[in-house]
Design an enzyme around this catalytic site. Structure first.
Site, PDB file in Angstrom:
ATOM      1  N   SER A 116      42.048  39.984  46.451  1.00 56.83           N
ATOM      2  CA  SER A 116      41.330  40.321  45.205  1.00 56.83           C
ATOM      3  C   SER A 116      42.024  41.396  44.369  1.00 56.83           C
ATOM      4  O   SER A 116      41.364  42.155  43.649  1.00 56.83           O
ATOM      5  CB  SER A 116      39.891  40.764  45.513  1.00 56.83           C
ATOM      6  OG  SER A 116      39.195  39.741  46.191  1.00 56.83           O
ATOM      7  N   GLY A 164      44.165  40.526  42.035  1.00 56.51           N
ATOM      8  CA  GLY A 164      44.299  39.938  40.706  1.00 56.51           C
ATOM      9  C   GLY A 164      45.581  39.172  40.479  1.00 56.51           C
ATOM     10  O   GLY A 164      46.185  39.285  39.402  1.00 56.51           O
ATOM     11  N   GLU A 180      51.131  30.540  41.758  1.00 55.91           N
ATOM     12  CA  GLU A 180      50.443  31.572  42.543  1.00 55.91           C
ATOM     13  C   GLU A 180      50.109  31.034  43.928  1.00 55.91           C
ATOM     14  O   GLU A 180      49.601  29.931  44.061  1.00 55.91           O
ATOM     15  CB  GLU A 180      49.152  31.985  41.829  1.00 55.91           C
ATOM     16  CG  GLU A 180      48.305  32.969  42.628  1.00 55.91           C
ATOM     17  CD  GLU A 180      46.884  33.110  42.080  1.00 55.91           C
ATOM     18  OE1 GLU A 180      46.046  33.696  42.801  1.00 55.91           O
ATOM     19  OE2 GLU A 180      46.613  32.623  40.968  1.00 55.91           O
ATOM     20  N   THR A 238      52.487  49.088  50.681  1.00 48.88           N
ATOM     21  CA  THR A 238      53.419  48.240  49.944  1.00 48.88           C
ATOM     22  C   THR A 238      54.687  47.994  50.751  1.00 48.88           C
ATOM     23  O   THR A 238      55.195  46.868  50.822  1.00 48.88           O
ATOM     24  CB  THR A 238      53.762  48.879  48.587  1.00 48.88           C
ATOM     25  OG1 THR A 238      52.589  48.886  47.768  1.00 48.88           O
ATOM     26  CG2 THR A 238      54.867  48.112  47.876  1.00 48.88           C
ATOM     27  N   LYS A 241      61.008  55.586  45.529  1.00 50.68           N
ATOM     28  CA  LYS A 241      60.820  55.437  46.975  1.00 50.68           C
ATOM     29  C   LYS A 241      60.442  53.994  47.325  1.00 50.68           C
ATOM     30  O   LYS A 241      60.979  53.420  48.276  1.00 50.68           O
ATOM     31  CB  LYS A 241      59.715  56.397  47.444  1.00 50.68           C
ATOM     32  CG  LYS A 241      59.458  56.366  48.942  1.00 50.68           C
ATOM     33  CD  LYS A 241      58.372  57.375  49.311  1.00 50.68           C
ATOM     34  CE  LYS A 241      58.062  57.343  50.801  1.00 50.68           C
ATOM     35  NZ  LYS A 241      56.990  58.306  51.164  1.00 50.68           N
ATOM     36  N   CYS A 269      23.597  22.627  31.514  1.00 53.20           N
ATOM     37  CA  CYS A 269      23.501  21.678  32.619  1.00 53.20           C
ATOM     38  C   CYS A 269      22.117  21.748  33.258  1.00 53.20           C
ATOM     39  O   CYS A 269      21.135  21.280  32.711  1.00 53.20           O
ATOM     40  CB  CYS A 269      24.630  21.925  33.626  1.00 53.20           C
ATOM     41  SG  CYS A 269      24.867  20.609  34.830  1.00 53.20           S
ATOM     42  N   HIS A 278      29.424  21.766  30.291  1.00 48.83           N
ATOM     43  CA  HIS A 278      29.728  23.177  30.533  1.00 48.83           C
ATOM     44  C   HIS A 278      30.685  23.702  29.458  1.00 48.83           C
ATOM     45  O   HIS A 278      31.906  23.715  29.652  1.00 48.83           O
ATOM     46  CB  HIS A 278      30.341  23.360  31.923  1.00 48.83           C
ATOM     47  CG  HIS A 278      29.379  23.147  33.035  1.00 48.83           C
ATOM     48  ND1 HIS A 278      28.634  24.173  33.586  1.00 48.83           N
ATOM     49  CD2 HIS A 278      29.006  22.026  33.698  1.00 48.83           C
ATOM     50  CE1 HIS A 278      27.860  23.682  34.545  1.00 48.83           C
ATOM     51  NE2 HIS A 278      28.068  22.387  34.629  1.00 48.83           N
ATOM     52  N   GLU A 322      31.366  26.624  28.621  1.00 46.76           N
ATOM     53  CA  GLU A 322      32.088  27.837  29.027  1.00 46.76           C
ATOM     54  C   GLU A 322      33.478  27.531  29.559  1.00 46.76           C
ATOM     55  O   GLU A 322      34.346  28.420  29.594  1.00 46.76           O
ATOM     56  CB  GLU A 322      31.276  28.617  30.073  1.00 46.76           C
ATOM     57  CG  GLU A 322      31.180  27.984  31.458  1.00 46.76           C
ATOM     58  CD  GLU A 322      30.016  27.032  31.619  1.00 46.76           C
ATOM     59  OE1 GLU A 322      29.600  26.784  32.766  1.00 46.76           O
ATOM     60  OE2 GLU A 322      29.511  26.529  30.587  1.00 46.76           O
TER      61      GLU A 322
END
Length: 543
Positions: free
Chosen positions: A14, A16, A139, A189, A221, A381, A515, A517
């Site tokens: 999560s 992104g 991705e 990281t 670094k 809907c 829909h 949206e």
């Protein structure tokens, strides 16, 4: 030659990745390049169509009827490039494809293995169905180190080797801030990149999510320990709106480093004026409206991701801030909780899609309250179906009206549709069939009636909108409903499927079977959402 950008994630989920890919694609697009975005999902479900929204968030539907990951919504909203069935694949679909080939004898009796058969199938998917795209951004879902992701990571490792100078790797990680120590920590990281390098992938660029600016010393670094140039360690700080991400990433030089990694030195400067205008409207609104969303899955707002963003887009179009009040529809099952107590300061009510009986009566009460109190109502809907049932019960003298989705009612004004036409093909389903892929999915045409509110909103006679549902309002009740003030203002081309219902003597009361949206964008807000927010704004001025 098409260039590939593979985006992986590490440390935690999560962070992104989908948003990062969408923002980067929009930056490349702003420089005049043609882009395409894809998502490889490691879960074993064939697609998210049968997954509970609490498990996976929204199921995004494409024009060609694919049920896909919600990140494809980000891709479309940021670039305007329509996604396809071929832009999202899962472990389940990959294995399904390979097993079908094995059953047909395509492998000539050979032993079928993860390498090369599964990885080859992944590579074929990632590189297929392309036209003349300059960049394809791919991705990989999940986090480096997840066992489910290994075949996908191996596949893109192989592609990186095969494509050589036409592929790069971007790795998104977290640089956490430890408040007690007052420090940013780079170790997560470092370990994430070490894990990635252990399977043969060396990232070209690191995108580091952080709550605090990363000092140059820390970036040096990270670059030193991760074998990445310091300038290719890009900080990704929190921003005021997701639509500020392209501007933020450009400021940090993300797109410049991507072009540098491909040895592209003559790229045109990006035109970011549309993103600057969007952010100006977001940051400097000239008013605000309060919208109640009466839904079934509000505990996980990713279940309504496209809906939320479309309301924001409507606000952008009207230059107002949209405040969303999330209401669990089942709260109205409690007789002591009245709609009036929850809609007191609300300027408009939206009832979104959903499945199942839970919370249905609450949605019906929301539609009734909006109708009786002249509050703008938008039913999408399931929300349209509940509004129709409410009208039948309370205006058309059918107190027992309902939907066959919940059982046998007298009458069932909403029912299971078993046959419909898609293009030149008739599609059918049965009540006891598999749930996956058995809905009316994807873009279907709709004819708008002259003199109706929706015809004025759209400004055209024919539209195409995306569907995802199994049940339809029964056209047989059209005359009954139109006698009490409803108008079937949008119909399928054959006139047998109600697509839009509006209430004639009401400021704004519209239900749609599709829909909308799924097609709204910040730089091209959907007309229904723009009009709905405008109606809410007009209502706020009357209060």
């Amino acid at each position: 030659m098409t260039r590939f950008i593979f985006i992986t994630g590490g440390v935690v989920s999560s962070l992104g990745k989908g948003l990062a890919g969408a923002a980067l694609a929009s930056l490349l697009q702003a420089r005049g390049y043609k882009v395409r975005l894809r998502k490889l999902d490691p879960y074993i479900n064939v697609d998210p169509g049968t997954m509970n929204p609490y498990e996976h968030g929204e199921c995004y539907v494409t024009d060609d009827g694919a049920e896909t990951d919600l990140d494809l919504g980000h891709y479309e909203r940021f670039t305007g490039v329509p996604s396809k069935q071929s832009d999202n694949v899962t472990t389940g679909r990959i294995y399904q494809t390979v097993i079908r080939k094995e059953r047909r004898g395509d492998y000539l009796g050979g032993t079928v293995q993860v390498i090369p058969h599964i990885t080859n199938a992944i590579k074929e998917f990632a590189t297929a169905d392309l036209e003349d795209e300059d960049f394809v951004l791919v991705e990989i879902g999940g986090t480096v180190g997840d066992i489910e992701s290994l075949p996908f990571l191996e596949a893109i490792r192989q592609l990186g080797y095969e494509l050589r100078d036409n592929a790069i790797f971007v790795h998104l990680t977290l640089v956490p801030y430890i408040a007690a120590a007052g420090e940013l920590k780079t170790k997560p990281t470092q370990h994430s990149v070490k894990e990635l390098r252990s399977i043969g992938i060396q990232p070209n660029i690191l995108l580091c999510r952080s709550e605090q600016p990363i000092p140059p010393g820390q970036r040096r670094k990270i670059g030193l320990f991760c074998n990445v140039p310091e300038e290719a360690v890009i900080q990704a700080l929190d921003v005021r709106s997701i639509y500020e991400v392209p501007l933020s990433y450009h400021k940090e030089g993300f797109d410049v480093e991507v072009l540098k990694a491909f040895h592209i030195e003559d790229a045109p400067d990006p035109d970011l004026s549309k993103w600057e205008d969007i952010m100006d409207r977001v940051v400097h609104p000239e008013g605000e409206v309060n919208i109640a969303v009466v839904g079934k899955y509000i505990e996980l707002q990713d279940a309504y991701k496209s809906l939320t963003e479309s309301l924001v887009h409507g606000g952008i179009a009207n230059r107002v801030k949209v405040n969303i009040k999330w209401l669990e529809s089942s709260i109205f099952d409690d007789e002591e909780i009245t709609p009036a107590s929850k809609f007191d300061s609300i300027h408009a009510i939206l009832v979104p899609g959903g499945f199942g009986e839970r919370g249905a009566e609450g949605k019906i009460k929301a539609a009734q309250y909006a109708r009786e109190h002249n509050i703008p109502y938008f039913g999408i809907c399931y929300g349209m179906q509940m509004a129709v049932i409410e009208g039948c019960r309370n205006l058309a003298n059918m107190p027992n009206a309902g939907t066959s989705e919940f059982g046998s009612y007298d009458p069932n004004v909403v029912g299971l549709m078993t046959e419909w036409t898609r293009g030149n093909k008739t599609e059918t389903r049965s009540e006891d069939g598999d749930l996956g892929g058995t809905m009316r999915l994807g873009a279907y045409p709709c004819d708008l009636l002259e003199g109706t509110q929706v015809r004025e909103i759209y400004g055209q006679d024919h539209i195409q909108e995306r569907h995802r549902h199994r049940f339809e309002v029964n056209i047989a009740y059209r005359d009954v409903l139109e006698k009490v003030g409803y108008k079937f203002s949008g119909l399928s081309p054959h006139g047998d499927l109600p697509e839009i219902v509006e209430l004639v003597d009401h400021p704004w009361f519209i239900g749609v079977q599709f829909h909308p949206e799924l097609k709204s964008k910040p730089f091209d807000p959907h007309p229904l959402f723009s009009s709905f927010i405008e109606a809410a704004l007009n209502k706020s001025r009357l209060v």
